[in-house]
Design an enzyme around this catalytic site. Structure first.
Site, PDB file in Angstrom:
ATOM      1  N   LYS A   1      -4.414  15.385  -5.853  1.00 27.17           N
ATOM      2  CA  LYS A   1      -5.160  14.176  -6.206  1.00 27.17           C
ATOM      3  C   LYS A   1      -6.379  14.026  -5.291  1.00 27.17           C
ATOM      4  O   LYS A   1      -6.314  14.368  -4.109  1.00 27.17           O
ATOM      5  CB  LYS A   1      -4.162  13.020  -6.076  1.00 27.17           C
ATOM      6  CG  LYS A   1      -4.706  11.673  -5.829  1.00 27.17           C
ATOM      7  CD  LYS A   1      -3.607  10.642  -5.649  1.00 27.17           C
ATOM      8  CE  LYS A   1      -3.457  10.276  -4.182  1.00 27.17           C
ATOM      9  NZ  LYS A   1      -2.978   8.929  -3.922  1.00 27.17           N
TER      10      LYS A   1
ATOM     11  N   LYS B   1      -8.906   9.862  -0.115  1.00 27.30           N
ATOM     12  CA  LYS B   1      -9.751   9.646   1.069  1.00 27.30           C
ATOM     13  C   LYS B   1      -9.145  10.311   2.292  1.00 27.30           C
ATOM     14  O   LYS B   1      -9.830  10.512   3.288  1.00 27.30           O
ATOM     15  CB  LYS B   1      -9.986   8.152   1.306  1.00 27.30           C
ATOM     16  CG  LYS B   1      -8.757   7.293   1.381  1.00 27.30           C
ATOM     17  CD  LYS B   1      -9.130   5.809   1.261  1.00 27.30           C
ATOM     18  CE  LYS B   1      -8.013   5.022   0.595  1.00 27.30           C
ATOM     19  NZ  LYS B   1      -8.405   3.741   0.076  1.00 27.30           N
TER      20      LYS B   1
ATOM     21  N   LYS C   1       3.841  10.467   3.274  1.00 25.19           N
ATOM     22  CA  LYS C   1       3.148   9.900   4.443  1.00 25.19           C
ATOM     23  C   LYS C   1       3.984   9.993   5.704  1.00 25.19           C
ATOM     24  O   LYS C   1       3.445  10.167   6.797  1.00 25.19           O
ATOM     25  CB  LYS C   1       2.758   8.444   4.186  1.00 25.19           C
ATOM     26  CG  LYS C   1       1.562   8.293   3.275  1.00 25.19           C
ATOM     27  CD  LYS C   1       0.945   6.920   3.453  1.00 25.19           C
ATOM     28  CE  LYS C   1      -0.380   6.790   2.727  1.00 25.19           C
ATOM     29  NZ  LYS C   1      -0.926   5.431   2.812  1.00 25.19           N
TER      30      LYS C   1
HETATM   31  P1  TYM Z   1      -4.780   2.842  -3.002  1.00 26.28           P
HETATM   32  O1  TYM Z   1      -5.508   1.968  -2.048  1.00 26.28           O
HETATM   33  O2  TYM Z   1      -4.311   4.170  -2.505  1.00 26.28           O
HETATM   34  O3  TYM Z   1      -5.646   3.092  -4.284  1.00 26.28           O
HETATM   35  C1  TYM Z   1      -6.271   2.015  -4.992  1.00 26.28           C
HETATM   36  C2  TYM Z   1      -6.292   2.286  -6.486  1.00 26.28           C
HETATM   37  O4  TYM Z   1      -6.992   3.502  -6.769  1.00 26.28           O
HETATM   38  C3  TYM Z   1      -6.173   4.351  -7.556  1.00 26.28           C
HETATM   39  N1  TYM Z   1      -6.447   5.755  -7.196  1.00 26.28           N
HETATM   40  C4  TYM Z   1      -6.696   6.707  -8.079  1.00 26.28           C
HETATM   41  N2  TYM Z   1      -6.792   6.695  -9.427  1.00 26.28           N
HETATM   42  C5  TYM Z   1      -7.081   7.858 -10.053  1.00 26.28           C
HETATM   43  N3  TYM Z   1      -7.269   9.028  -9.380  1.00 26.28           N
HETATM   44  C6  TYM Z   1      -7.195   9.099  -8.039  1.00 26.28           C
HETATM   45  N4  TYM Z   1      -7.414  10.253  -7.405  1.00 26.28           N
HETATM   46  C7  TYM Z   1      -6.893   7.899  -7.318  1.00 26.28           C
HETATM   47  N5  TYM Z   1      -6.742   7.602  -6.003  1.00 26.28           N
HETATM   48  C8  TYM Z   1      -6.467   6.288  -5.949  1.00 26.28           C
HETATM   49  C9  TYM Z   1      -4.743   3.960  -7.199  1.00 26.28           C
HETATM   50  O5  TYM Z   1      -3.832   4.347  -8.196  1.00 26.28           O
HETATM   51  C10 TYM Z   1      -4.883   2.469  -7.070  1.00 26.28           C
HETATM   52  O6  TYM Z   1      -4.837   1.848  -8.338  1.00 26.28           O
HETATM   53  N6  TYM Z   1      -0.233   0.739  -3.007  1.00 26.28           N
HETATM   54  C11 TYM Z   1      -1.586   0.648  -3.539  1.00 26.28           C
HETATM   55  C12 TYM Z   1      -2.259  -0.663  -3.200  1.00 26.28           C
HETATM   56  C13 TYM Z   1      -1.509  -1.871  -3.606  1.00 26.28           C
HETATM   57  C14 TYM Z   1      -1.349  -2.365  -4.930  1.00 26.28           C
HETATM   58  C15 TYM Z   1      -0.586  -3.542  -4.786  1.00 26.28           C
HETATM   59  C16 TYM Z   1      -1.771  -1.911  -6.180  1.00 26.28           C
HETATM   60  C17 TYM Z   1      -0.861  -2.727  -2.766  1.00 26.28           C
HETATM   61  N7  TYM Z   1      -0.312  -3.720  -3.478  1.00 26.28           N
HETATM   62  C18 TYM Z   1      -0.212  -4.298  -5.917  1.00 26.28           C
HETATM   63  C19 TYM Z   1      -1.409  -2.677  -7.285  1.00 26.28           C
HETATM   64  C20 TYM Z   1      -0.652  -3.843  -7.151  1.00 26.28           C
HETATM   65  C21 TYM Z   1      -2.420   1.767  -2.938  1.00 26.28           C
HETATM   66  O7  TYM Z   1      -2.130   2.288  -1.878  1.00 26.28           O
HETATM   67  O8  TYM Z   1      -3.562   2.045  -3.635  1.00 26.28           O
END
Ligand code: TYM
Length: 345
Positions: free
Chosen positions: A208, A211, A125
């Protein structure tokens, strides 16, 4: 619960699930299969679950304020429409529970710069111009550790891409416990399971589904209508071979494997079962079957999301109530942390 690798027993902690999603605009099929669907599937297992719209994570890169508000409400609607029940689970937005930020500051002082700079997400990022990235983007994993540990969460269901952040969460808990000579924070278990822990782009099986991909054809959005979903699957990149008769036959075929994984996850089947049913099929046959399945599963979600977002007042009330319930757990854990650290109260 089993003892953890560093020998500290986790059994002292009541099992609790925590996970979060950024309201940074648009939910994808990756978020649904990697996270939301699994949250909904697991909520009747008798373990308390806490789910968070991590708005403070979202602003580590620029967010237009009106868009952030809309996206937070839309994400909440996405949780509920996917089957997460705000009565059974605690559903709230991060900025309404100040304890996350308060514990994150303590973890900023526990985590080391080198740990942060090693994070793949930081490197991706921030890109080449790290001097111009926000300080929040670098500190992001310490806030994520605080999200989890302020609830003493023991299990964190996420997609594969979050694994490194969860390892860092464990490192922070271990260092805190060692530095202060306590066994206060649990050593959290990442829960990365199912057929679709890493849903890939429909245009490139090595990337992957995200969005932030510039091509909308690379992803299925939870707000896509039936025609759009079907068209994106029809145009998904594949190879010219028919589907193999064993799962091993997908090993060197990332695009084919991705579509089979998506099918399996949507249909609640294993990859072996999908292969058994579709072995030898050309994509001309398999893709329409996948499109029908995806539309059948996703269209009700997008319809329900539209219905729910029409009443933002109701969504805000759900988030407010969820925040109160969340704070009941977080406040005593933060208070105890301050005491351990030596803050005069
Ligand atoms: P984020 O918002 O990018 O994504 C949310 C959740 O979706 C999953 N995910 C995917 N799983 C499978 N294939 C994909 N292509 C895919 N894209 C996204 C992510 O693995 C995630 O589970 N840092 C985290 C948010 C966060 C968080 C936390 C998660 C903040 N604090 C504490 C767990 C616990 C994030 O950016 O997810």
């Amino acid at each position: 619960m089993s003892d953890t690798s560093d020998g500290q027993p986790n059994s002292a902690f009541t099992p609790r699930v925590f996970s979060g999603i950024q309201p940074s605009g648009g939910l994808t099929l990756g978020n649904y299969l990697g996270a939301l669907k699994r949250f909904a599937d697991s909520q009747d297992q008798g373990v308390q679950s806490v789910y968070c719209m991590v708005d403070m994570h979202a602003i580590t890169v620029w967010q237009d304020p009106d868009a952030l508000r809309r996206q937070t409400r839309e994400l909440t609607a996405g949780f509920i429409a996917s089957g997460v029940d705000p009565e059974k689970s605690i559903l709230f937005n991060q900025s309404q529970v100040a304890e996350h930020a308060q514990l994150a500051w303590i973890f900023n002082c526990v985590a080391r710069m080198g740990w942060m700079q090693r994070m793949t997400q930081w490197k991706d990022k921030a890109g080449k111009n790290t001097q111009n990235a926000s300080l929040g983007l670098l500190a992001y994993p310490a806030l994520m550790a605080a999200d989890i540990l302020v609830y003493h969460a023991t299990h964190v269901p996420v997609g594969e891409d979050q694994k490194q952040h969860l390892e860092l969460t464990r490192d922070i808990a271990i260092k805190f416990n060692n530095d202060y000579g306590v066994n206060f924070f649990p050593i959290t278990e990442p829960v990365i399971e199912g057929a679709a822990t890493r849903v890939m782009s429909l245009r490139d099986g090595s990337r992957k589904m995200s969005k932030s991909d510039p091509s909308d054809m690379s992803r299925i959005n939870l707000t896509d209508d039936a025609d759009t979903i079907a068209q994106k699957i029809r145009k998904a990149r594949t190879d010219p071979e028919p589907l193999p008769d064993t799962a091993e036959g997908l090993a060197e075929r990332p695009e084919a494997r991705n579509l089979v994984n998506i099918y399996a996850a949507l249909a609640n089947l294993t990859v072996d079962q999908v292969i058994a049913d579709h072995a030898g099929q050309q994509f001309g046959t398999f893709k329409p079957a996948l499109a029908d399945l995806a539309v059948a599963k996703l269209e009700p979600i997008s319809t329900e999301m539209k219905r729910l977002t029409a009443d933002p007042g109701e969504i805000d009330a759900i988030l407010r109530r969820g925040s109160e319930r969340a704070r009941e757990i977080a406040a005593p854990i933060l208070a105890k942390t301050y005491e351990i650290v030596g803050m005069v109260r």
